[in-house]
Write a protein that holds these residues in place. Structure first.
Motif, mmCIF file in Angstrom:
data_model
loop_
_atom_site.group_PDB
_atom_site.id
_atom_site.type_symbol
_atom_site.label_atom_id
_atom_site.label_comp_id
_atom_site.label_asym_id
_atom_site.label_seq_id
_atom_site.Cartn_x
_atom_site.Cartn_y
_atom_site.Cartn_z
ATOM 1 N N TRP A 11 0.820 -1.211 0.000
ATOM 2 C CA TRP A 11 0.000 0.000 0.000
ATOM 3 C C TRP A 11 0.854 1.261 0.000
ATOM 4 N N ASN B 233 2.002 1.954 -3.405
ATOM 5 C CA ASN B 233 0.942 2.092 -4.412
ATOM 6 C C ASN B 233 1.132 3.384 -5.212
ATOM 7 N N PRO B 234 1.171 3.273 -6.571
ATOM 8 C CA PRO B 234 1.459 4.473 -7.359
ATOM 9 C C PRO B 234 0.416 5.580 -7.188
ATOM 10 N N GLN B 235 -0.841 5.179 -7.020
ATOM 11 C CA GLN B 235 -1.897 6.189 -6.981
ATOM 12 C C GLN B 235 -2.180 6.712 -5.567
ATOM 13 N N TYR B 236 -2.231 5.811 -4.582
ATOM 14 C CA TYR B 236 -2.639 6.226 -3.232
ATOM 15 C C TYR B 236 -1.513 6.116 -2.195
ATOM 16 N N LYS C 197 4.560 12.377 -10.035
ATOM 17 C CA LYS C 197 3.347 12.054 -9.271
ATOM 18 C C LYS C 197 3.086 10.559 -9.115
ATOM 19 N N GLU C 198 3.067 9.840 -10.219
ATOM 20 C CA GLU C 198 2.751 8.403 -10.102
ATOM 21 C C GLU C 198 3.996 7.569 -10.406
ATOM 22 N N HIS D 196 6.314 4.451 -10.322
ATOM 23 C CA HIS D 196 5.989 3.021 -10.205
ATOM 24 C C HIS D 196 7.130 2.297 -9.523
ATOM 25 N N ASP E 141 6.098 -1.930 -9.992
ATOM 26 C CA ASP E 141 5.803 -2.448 -11.328
ATOM 27 C C ASP E 141 6.710 -1.830 -12.378
ATOM 28 N N THR F 230 5.691 -8.546 -5.155
ATOM 29 C CA THR F 230 5.794 -8.491 -6.629
ATOM 30 C C THR F 230 5.466 -9.792 -7.359
ATOM 31 N N GLN F 231 5.431 -10.897 -6.663
ATOM 32 C CA GLN F 231 5.256 -12.224 -7.293
ATOM 33 C C GLN F 231 6.277 -12.454 -8.412
ATOM 34 N N GLY G 70 7.488 -10.289 -10.527
ATOM 35 C CA GLY G 70 7.415 -9.340 -11.642
ATOM 36 C C GLY G 70 7.988 -7.999 -11.270
ATOM 37 N N PRO G 71 7.903 -7.028 -12.118
ATOM 38 C CA PRO G 71 7.482 -7.122 -13.512
ATOM 39 C C PRO G 71 8.620 -7.643 -14.393
#
Lengths: 416, 303
Positions: B133, B136-139, B154-155, B157, B160, B245-246, B248-249
């Motif tokens: 969390w 998280n790129p957005q929140y 701003k976003e 990553h 990912d 990340t499992q 990834g990416p």
């Protein structure tokens, strides 16, 4: 001494006799069966499903069903590993691709002739649970995908609900406002590989593609799939979608009015309206905006663990769930447009969730995301394709090179 | 023979007492470590499906052949080494720095020591979920904070992006593992005699030379042990990586353990998964051998 011991024997016999009338002995006559379903772990639906199990327990004195709750992310691996080791739950709800693997390995029981056909008849996809004339499960729930848009955001951008792909591109472009608002959202991260496969299949199926041909040969790099992946990558590159957002994040963004459109399954509008009741009136739902009327279909079934020695009690539970009254309750509890039987959603449910009618109407467009003829290798094929599409998005690999590489890898996986 | 017969019970117990005392631990280790290891090794020479584990088929060295020929294996080996080296160096560096600081701090030292153990005490899954969390790129709070300070766009990553995912993973790992390193190094630091420092100061040693010629030689054995432990933990770490990340990416965080899990439990290839596990075990053994050789060299040089 002798007399004392004789009294002792009599007292012990009386105690043993009485104990057979005790609640402990009565409990021994009850067959306990375990029922696993990841939906037990979901907020809202989990409680509703538990209430259904409670109802069964309240109306059956000789069988007690115990819910087994495992989160979806680890559900299939956990349950299959347990079943492979001849243990695990007695009754298992499984995604169809997992059920296919379990059936091929002999892990789910043959229940031919044991299931009572419901009065309303089984839903069409019930045939998927019958292999070589033998029944290995019953349908639990099915849902397809549709385009969900926020009317208010569309109106504010002067865009309309798209019915063609060109209109879709225009709408998404018009409603994207940098990082403040996105025109569209879909999965694009590795931890959500399973859901990403469904989302991506909507694009490839929508352009007329398929993962295999009728003989089970891979068609990963077909022209139709290439078109689907190319258009999807264009959306990502143009930043019409929030890059890196998982489903939880972009669904939250949607109900907060930061995403205009999604392509998602029948349970998602409920998530939106439950999280933000104000958005309910703004939801407009229709067919996916691709040239071919085909979309991914989620199919879930319930089977019995072949290693369980409580088959009779488990079958009784299945048949109880198939009764018309229970099917209606399950449908309301799950908020699903389609369940095991052909039963129609109750009027009250349709009034509360009008989108169910749309999803039910689009049901015929649904296609399973299992590569036909190569179902047992779905996980490996999915991984091979998603890994290459991931490279298209994040390593500037061309869609053609990516799908060619995926095709070669899938051929190796299938030994073709 | 005569002698053995004449041995008193006291002599007997003196000779075998340590074996009797060790027996429960050895038995326990044989059950929970020895048997699974041998079973894993045996599985690696078979084709075994997790859905039908009783129907396995011997395939000789085929799994090893396939593994060493697989480009995915080489890539995951490289990721594993990068991850292990950077997280060990990070945890040791930060652990040493904080241990030195704590050793000098007199005020509130018990509070600081207690507070610093918190990241280490937290369950890895909970840590991974919280960091998911935070990244998280957005929140996420990390983006919000760094963007407010105009350090990142701003976003951004973190998890990912093929370039940022591994460093982000190392950051979380170091955050989790440095407290233990720090506390153990602090204990080693406190064992250095004050007289040695005083003597070195009289000889004109500055801060750097004090550390180099007094502190560091005393801490070397502890640093070696911590390096070994941190390396083995890094080689076998799964929970944190899987939740964050499992792999990834673009497989940029696919370590050998992630590959093992995928092969064994997602694809059901237990035999092939066991092969990856065996190679991972050999790597851990090599680390241990390397540690013992290095430790012996240090011991000989200080004699």
């Amino acid at each position: 001494m002798e007399r004392r011991s004789r009294y002792g024997v009599i007292a012990a016999s009386v105690l043993i006799g009485l104990s057979s009338l005790s609640p402990i002995a009565a409990e021994a006559a009850v067959t306990k069966i375990t029922y696993s379903n990841w939906q037990f772990a979901e907020p809202g639906r989990g409680d509703a499903l538990r209430a259904i199990v409670d109802q069964f327990n309240a109306t059956h004195s000789t069988i007690k069903v115990e819910p087994v709750s495992i989160p979806y992310a680890s559900y299939a691996t956990t349950v299959l590993t347990q079943m492979g080791a001849k243990s695990g739950p007695d009754v298992v709800t499984l995604d169809y691709d997992v059920m296919v693997k379990a059936q091929a390995a002999g892990l789910v029981a043959d229940i031919t002739g044991k299931v009572i056909t419901p009065t309303s008849g089984f839903a069409a996809y019930d045939s998927k649970f019958i292999v070589d004339g033998k029944r290995y499960g019953i349908p639990w729930q099915s849902t397809g995908y549709a385009l969900i848009c926020n009317k208010a955001l569309l109106a504010a951008a002067g865009a309309k609900f798209p019915t063609t792909f060109e209109e879709f591109v225009a709408t998404v472009k018009a409603t994207t406002k940098g990082t403040d608002q996105y025109g569209f959202a879909m999965r694009n991260t590795t931890p959500q590989e399973g859901g990403w496969w469904y989302d991506l299949s909507n694009w490839t199926y929508g352009f007329g593609g398929a993962w295999t041909d009728s003989k089970g040969n891979p068609t990963i790099n077909s022209a139709e799939n290439l078109k689907g992946v190319t258009e999807y990558a264009k959306f990502y590159d143009a930043k019409y979608i929030p890059q890196g957002a998982d489903a939880t994040t972009y669904r939250r963004m949607t109900w907060e009015g930061k995403v205009a459109c999604n392509i998602d399954n029948g349970s998602v509008p409920t998530i939106f309206s439950d999280s933000n009741p104000a958005i309910k009136a703004n939801l407009q739902i229709g067919k996916t905006p691709f040239p071919v009327a085909k979309n991914a279909q989620i199919l879930i079934g319930t089977s019995l663990n072949a290693a369980s020695n409580k088959q009779a009690a488990s079958v009784k539970f299945l048949n109880w769930m198939l009764q018309a009254t229970m099917q209606k309750k399950i449908q309301a509890a799950m908020g699903a447009e389609a369940i095991a039987t052909k039963i129609l959603p109750p009027a009250a449910l349709l009034k509360d969730k009008p989108w169910l009618k749309t999803y039910a109407k689009l049901a015929d467009n649904g296609v399973l995301v299992l590569p036909a003829g190569a179902e047992l290798k779905t996980a490996e094929i999915r991984k091979a394709v998603i890994a290459q599409v991931d490279k298209v998005l994040r390593s500037n690999l061309s869609p053609k090179d990516a799908l060619d590489a995926a095709q070669a890898e899938v051929k190796t996986i299938l030994g073709k | 023979m005569q002698k053995i017969k004449q041995r008193s019970p006291k002599q007997f117990s003196r000779k075998y007492a340590h074996w009797v005392l060790l027996a429960p631990s050895l038995l326990f280790l044989a059950m929970v470590m020895g048997y699974p290891l041998l079973r894993g090794l045996q599985l690696s020479f078979t084709e075994t499906n997790s859905l039908t584990p009783t129907m396995s088929k011997g395939v000789g060295f085929k799994n090893y052949q396939n593994l060493f020929q697989s480009p995915g294996f080489v890539a995951s080996l490289v990721v594993t080494i990068k991850y292990a080296v950077s997280s060990v160096v990070g945890a040791l560096g930060l652990g040493l720095a904080t241990a030195l600081l704590m050793n000098r701090t007199a005020k509130g030292k018990y509070f600081i020591r207690a507070a610093i153990t918190l990241p280490w005490a937290a369950p890895p899954i909970a840590v991974a979920l919280i960091f998911t969390w935070m990244f998280n790129p957005q929140y996420g709070v990390i983006n919000a904070g760094l963007h407010a300070l105009k350090i990142v766009p701003k976003e951004t990553h973190w998890l990912d992006s093929p370039t940022l995912a591994l460093p982000s993973l190392v950051f979380v790992t170091v955050w989790m593992t440095f407290p233990l390193t720090s506390l153990i190094l602090l204990a080693a630091l406190q064992s250095v005699s004050k007289e040695l420092y005083e003597a070195a100061k009289i000889d004109g040693a500055g801060t750097f030379n004090l550390f180099r010629y007094v502190t560091f030689p005393f801490m070397k054995p502890t640093i070696y042990v911590m390096t070994l432990l941190l390396s083995i933990w890094a080689l076998r770490r799964f929970d944190l990586i899987w939740v964050l990340t499992q792999g990834g990416p673009v497989d940029s965080t696919t370590t050998m353990v992630v590959r093992l899990f995928r092969e064994s439990f997602e694809f059901g290839n237990l035999g092939y998964g066991a092969t990856i596990g065996t190679v991972g075990f050999v790597l851990s053994v090599l680390c241990t051998v390397f540690y013992f050789l290095a430790a012996r060299r240090v011991e000989e040089s200080t004699r």
